[in-house]
Design an enzyme around this catalytic site. Structure first.
Site, PDB file in Angstrom:
ATOM      1  N   SER A 145      27.207  23.897 -48.449  1.00  0.00           N
ATOM      2  CA  SER A 145      27.676  25.136 -49.065  1.00  0.00           C
ATOM      3  C   SER A 145      27.473  26.302 -48.099  1.00  0.00           C
ATOM      4  O   SER A 145      26.490  26.335 -47.362  1.00  0.00           O
ATOM      5  CB  SER A 145      26.903  25.416 -50.355  1.00  0.00           C
ATOM      6  OG  SER A 145      27.209  26.698 -50.866  1.00  0.00           O
ATOM      7  N   TYR A 159      19.244  26.666 -54.993  1.00  0.00           N
ATOM      8  CA  TYR A 159      20.442  25.879 -54.684  1.00  0.00           C
ATOM      9  C   TYR A 159      20.732  25.927 -53.191  1.00  0.00           C
ATOM     10  O   TYR A 159      20.980  24.898 -52.556  1.00  0.00           O
ATOM     11  CB  TYR A 159      21.637  26.418 -55.469  1.00  0.00           C
ATOM     12  CG  TYR A 159      22.965  25.854 -55.032  1.00  0.00           C
ATOM     13  CD1 TYR A 159      23.367  24.585 -55.434  1.00  0.00           C
ATOM     14  CD2 TYR A 159      23.816  26.589 -54.196  1.00  0.00           C
ATOM     15  CE1 TYR A 159      24.584  24.056 -55.032  1.00  0.00           C
ATOM     16  CE2 TYR A 159      25.024  26.066 -53.783  1.00  0.00           C
ATOM     17  CZ  TYR A 159      25.409  24.806 -54.202  1.00  0.00           C
ATOM     18  OH  TYR A 159      26.611  24.286 -53.784  1.00  0.00           O
TER      19      TYR A 159
END
Length: 268
Positions: A145, A159
Site C-alpha cells: 500500500s 495498517y
C-alpha cells in the site's frame, strides 16, 4: 504445458481484476477467498471466466492457517499445470484507531492476515517453485500500500505498519530466492475503487479529501493495479526482483500550497 497463477484474495476488487486479466493472458488460475459469504461471488466469477477456455478453480482458505495455505498449493499441483506465479491480494484494515486507542486483539488479527499470512504464502510459493522441489522458478507479487510511504492516513498507522513489513520482507526474500529463478516484488496501490473502499468513494467529503492527495486527481481502478501485477509476473519483468512498484497516480500531495488550481493535500 499451461501455466497456473494462484491469486490469494481473488474475489476482491484488485484480486478479481488480477484473476480476470490473468485468464486473458492465457493462465489457468486458482483463486482463494476468505469465508462462506463469498461462496457465490467466487462461483460466479469462475463460471464466467471458465467460458474463456481456461481452468479456473476456487478454494475457500483462511490465510492465517498454514494448513489452508498448503491446501491451495496442493490444488494448484493437481491441475497438472506448471505453477508460474503467486499473487497476495489478501488484506484488511482494522477499525480506525489512533495510537492511544489501539486494541491488542485487532492488532493481532491485522498482522496475522496482512503480514504473517503473506509471509507464509511466500514460504509455500518458494517451496513449490524451487528447482530442488521440482519447480521451475516463478514470480511472486505481494500487494502492499502507498500508506507505508506516509505512515497511513489518520487512524491507519497500524495498517501502514503491517504493509511496511510486507515491503521489507519482499526485498529480503527476493535476495534469498533470486539465484533459484524466483522473483519477488510488490505493488503499492494508492486508494483504489473496490467494494472495500466504496463507503469512502460514496461519501463526498471523504472522497474529496482522498482525491486531493492524489496528483492525478482520482482514485485508481482495480484493473489499473492488476495490469502492473501481471507485468511483474511476465517474462517482460525477467530482471525485476526486490522492487516495490508505486501504482499511485503520482504519490501523495501532502501539505502543498494551492498552485494552478490544485488544492492543498491532507496528511491524514
Amino acid at each position: 504445458m499451461r501455466s497456473t497463477v494462484i491469486v490469494f484474495g481473488g474475489t476482491g476488487g484488485i484480486g478479481a481484476a488480477t484473476v480476470e486479466l490473468a485468464i486473458g493472458r492465457g493462465f489457468d488460475v486458482v483463486l482463494t477467498y476468505a469465508d462462506q459469504a463469498e461462496d457465490g461471488i467466487a462461483a460466479a466469477l469462475c463460471d464466467r471466466l471458465g467460458g474463456c477456455g481456461a481452468m479456473v478453480q476456487q478454494l475457500r482458505a483462511d490465510i492465517t492457517r498454514e494448513d489452508n495455505i498448503g491446501l491451495v498449493f496442493d490444488r494448484a499441483k493437481s491441475s497438472k499445470s506448471q505453477l508460474a506465479g503467486v499473487v497476495n491480494c489478501v488484506g484488511i484494515d482494522c477499525t480506525k484507531r489512533v495510537a492511544a486507542e489501539l486494541d491488542a486483539a485487532e492488532l493481532r488479527r491485522l498482522f496475522d492476515i496482512n503480514t504473517i499470512g503473506t509471509m507464509l504464502v511466500c514460504k509455500h510459493a518458494a517451496q513449490a517453485m524451487l528447482p530442488r522441489h521440482g519447480g521451475t522458478g516463478g514470480a511472486i507479487v505481494n500487494v502492499s500500500s502507498m500508506a507505508v510511504t506516509i505512515g497511513g492516513r489518520s487512524g491507519s498507522a497500524a495498517y501502514a505498519a503491517s504493509k511496511a513489513a510486507v515491503d521489507i520482507f519482499t526485498v529480503g526474500t527476493a535476495k534469498e530466492l533470486a539465484s533459484q529463478g524466483i522473483r519477488v516484488n510488490c505493488v503499492r496501490p494508492a486508494m483504489t475503487l473496490t467494494p472495500a473502499t466504496l463507503p469512502y468513494a460514496k461519501d463526498p467529503i471523504s472522497s474529496a479529501d482522498i482525491v486531493r492527495t492524489i496528483p492525478m486527481g482520482r482514485m485508481a481502478r482495480a484493473e489499473e493495479i492488476a495490469a502492473p501485477i501481471l507485468w511483474l509476473l511476465s517474462p517482460e519483468a525477467s530482471f525485476v526482483t526486490g522492487a516495490c512498484l508505486d501504482v499511485s497516480g503520482g504519490g501523495f500531495l501532502v501539505g502543498m500550497n494551492r498552485v494552478d488550481g490544485i488544492s492543498p493535500g491532507i496528511a491524514s
